[in-house]
Each structure stands twice: as structure tokens, then as C-alpha cells.
Design a protein around this motif. Structure first.
Motif, PDB file in Angstrom:
ATOM      1  N   GLN A   1     -47.946 -30.278  21.637  1.00  0.00           N
ATOM      2  CA  GLN A   1     -48.452 -30.503  22.995  1.00  0.00           C
ATOM      3  C   GLN A   1     -47.901 -31.812  23.550  1.00  0.00           C
ATOM      4  O   GLN A   1     -47.836 -32.810  22.828  1.00  0.00           O
TER       5      GLN A   1
ATOM      6  N   THR B   1     -48.252 -35.077  26.019  1.00  0.00           N
ATOM      7  CA  THR B   1     -49.300 -35.881  26.632  1.00  0.00           C
ATOM      8  C   THR B   1     -49.262 -35.720  28.145  1.00  0.00           C
ATOM      9  O   THR B   1     -50.302 -35.607  28.793  1.00  0.00           O
ATOM     10  N   GLU B   2     -48.066 -35.698  28.699  1.00  0.00           N
ATOM     11  CA  GLU B   2     -47.843 -35.482  30.133  1.00  0.00           C
ATOM     12  C   GLU B   2     -46.937 -34.259  30.288  1.00  0.00           C
ATOM     13  O   GLU B   2     -46.023 -34.072  29.492  1.00  0.00           O
ATOM     14  N   PRO B   3     -47.168 -33.417  31.305  1.00  0.00           N
ATOM     15  CA  PRO B   3     -46.309 -32.238  31.483  1.00  0.00           C
ATOM     16  C   PRO B   3     -44.829 -32.623  31.582  1.00  0.00           C
ATOM     17  O   PRO B   3     -44.469 -33.641  32.168  1.00  0.00           O
TER      18      PRO B   3
ATOM     19  N   CYS C   1     -47.157 -23.649  29.797  1.00  0.00           N
ATOM     20  CA  CYS C   1     -47.008 -24.485  30.986  1.00  0.00           C
ATOM     21  C   CYS C   1     -48.331 -24.674  31.705  1.00  0.00           C
ATOM     22  O   CYS C   1     -49.242 -23.856  31.580  1.00  0.00           O
ATOM     23  N   ALA C   2     -48.372 -25.745  32.478  1.00  0.00           N
ATOM     24  CA  ALA C   2     -49.509 -25.961  33.358  1.00  0.00           C
ATOM     25  C   ALA C   2     -49.447 -24.962  34.514  1.00  0.00           C
ATOM     26  O   ALA C   2     -50.428 -24.728  35.179  1.00  0.00           O
TER      27      ALA C   2
ATOM     28  N   ARG D   1     -43.509 -27.912  34.629  1.00  0.00           N
ATOM     29  CA  ARG D   1     -44.762 -28.503  34.143  1.00  0.00           C
ATOM     30  C   ARG D   1     -45.114 -27.917  32.775  1.00  0.00           C
ATOM     31  O   ARG D   1     -46.131 -27.267  32.595  1.00  0.00           O
TER      32      ARG D   1
ATOM     33  N   ALA E   1     -46.522 -27.882  29.284  1.00  0.00           N
ATOM     34  CA  ALA E   1     -47.576 -28.596  28.553  1.00  0.00           C
ATOM     35  C   ALA E   1     -47.305 -28.608  27.051  1.00  0.00           C
ATOM     36  O   ALA E   1     -47.703 -29.538  26.353  1.00  0.00           O
ATOM     37  N   ALA E   2     -46.647 -27.569  26.553  1.00  0.00           N
ATOM     38  CA  ALA E   2     -46.312 -27.475  25.126  1.00  0.00           C
ATOM     39  C   ALA E   2     -44.903 -26.896  25.003  1.00  0.00           C
ATOM     40  O   ALA E   2     -44.701 -25.718  25.287  1.00  0.00           O
TER      41      ALA E   2
END
Length: 183
Positions: free
Chosen positions: A74, A76-78, A111-112, A149, A151-152
Motif C-alpha cells: 500500500q 502512503t499517498e496515491p 486505485c482510489a 491515483r 493506492a496499492a
């Protein structure tokens, strides 16, 4: 470069700065793995250290099956991986399978936003007992506009038992095996 890591998300047995290693069931929340040995999902997933390059330079995951299980890195920031998506850049993972795998192993990103692309990993790409690098082009995970974006940048999923060790996860251009989009 992503979060100052030059595209390396996991190396030497730990997530690089700006990332965390998490075990989950695919529902969106997981157990962060900062030290080993560790367990998650009620003991269905066990994480230990194994040697690769240096002592404890990789992590071994023993997944018992019995439901969805994910190993994820993961951010921390996208991350904005749109540029990597447009080129020939790939997600490259150095790993070793410690017992034959079933047909239910996928590699993807989360993704976000809208991207959630996955690629099936055929058993033939994961020979038992040898360290290999496998890669998936980022364009397999979604359109460039969807990859802004992330996220992982690494999500390995299976519902079956799996014994696997992971040494490195990074962006790259070369690997022992390159998987095609769609498996």
C-alpha cells in the motif's frame, strides 16, 4: 520516481519508505505487517523471514486458503502511474513459489479511482523452488487516465492455499517471465 523510491516498492524484506506491506481479504482493510513472524486473517496467513541476497532479505507467505487472501503493498499517498501505463514499464516481482499453485492466483493494483485491473498468473509462470522475476505491463491494469491515483501498486490475490516468498517489487523493463494482459 514514486515517493523518492525510484519505483522500488518492496526490497530487502520490507516495504520501502512511503509504502507498507499488508495482508487482507480483499475488502479494503488489512493487517499491516511491520515485523515478522506475523499472522493475519485469524491465522490463515502467516508471514516469516527468508534469506534472499542477504539474511532475511525476503518474506515468506503461507496462505491457508478458505477464502479471499491478499498480499498488498500500500502507498502512503496515491501514486500517479499514468506515465508508466503509457510506456512499456512493468510491475516486476522477484519471487519463489514453495509448492505448486492452483489456477486462482492474480496480480493487480488497487486505485482510489476506477482501476482494479488484474492479470491471472498461470501456474507455468511460477515454477516451484526457484527465484524468478515475473512482470506485468502497467497498461494491463487499466487506462492511463485511471492510473493516476494508485493506492496499492501490488496486490496478489488467491482464495486457495499458497506458499510463496517475495524478495522485490518494483517498476522495471526486464523480467524472466512477462505476463500478457488478460493472463
Amino acid at each position: 520516481a514514486d515517493a523518492g523510491t525510484d519505483g522500488v516498492y518492496f526490497a530487502a524484506g520490507r516495504a520501502t519508505p512511503g509504502f507498507s506491506l499488508e495482508i487482507g481479504d480483499g475488502s479494503g482493510s488489512g493487517t499491516r505487517i511491520a515485523t515478522v513472524p506475523a499472522q493475519a486473517l485469524g491465522g490463515r496467513v502467516k508471514v516469516t523471514a527468508v534469506d534472499y541476497g542477504v539474511q532475511e532479505g525476503a518474506r515468506h507467505f503461507s496462505l491457508a486458503g478458505g477464502g479471499p487472501q491478499t498480499i498488498a503493498v500500500q502507498a502512503t499517498e496515491p501514486l500517479d502511474l499514468g506515465r508508466q501505463n503509457n510506456g512499456d514499464v512493468m510491475l516486476v516481482t522477484t519471487l519463489r513459489v514453495d509448492r505448486p499453485v492452483g489456477s486462482d492466483v492474480t496480480l493487480g493494483v488497487a486505485c482510489a479511482g476506477a482501476c482494479r485491473g488484474t492479470v491471472a498468473i498461470p501456474a507455468a509462470a511460477l515454477p516451484v523452488g526457484s527465484w524468478r522475476s515475473i512482470a506485468v505491463p502497467f497498461k494491463c491494469f487499466g487506462k492511463a487516465s485511471e492510473m493516476t491515483r494508485v493506492a496499492a501498486p501490488f496486490v496478489l490475490r488467491t482464495a486457495l492455499p499458497l506458499e510463496i516468498s517475495v524478495a522485490r517489487i518494483a517498476t522495471g523493463m526486464n523480467a524472466d517471465t512477462v505476463l500478457r494482459c488478460g493472463g
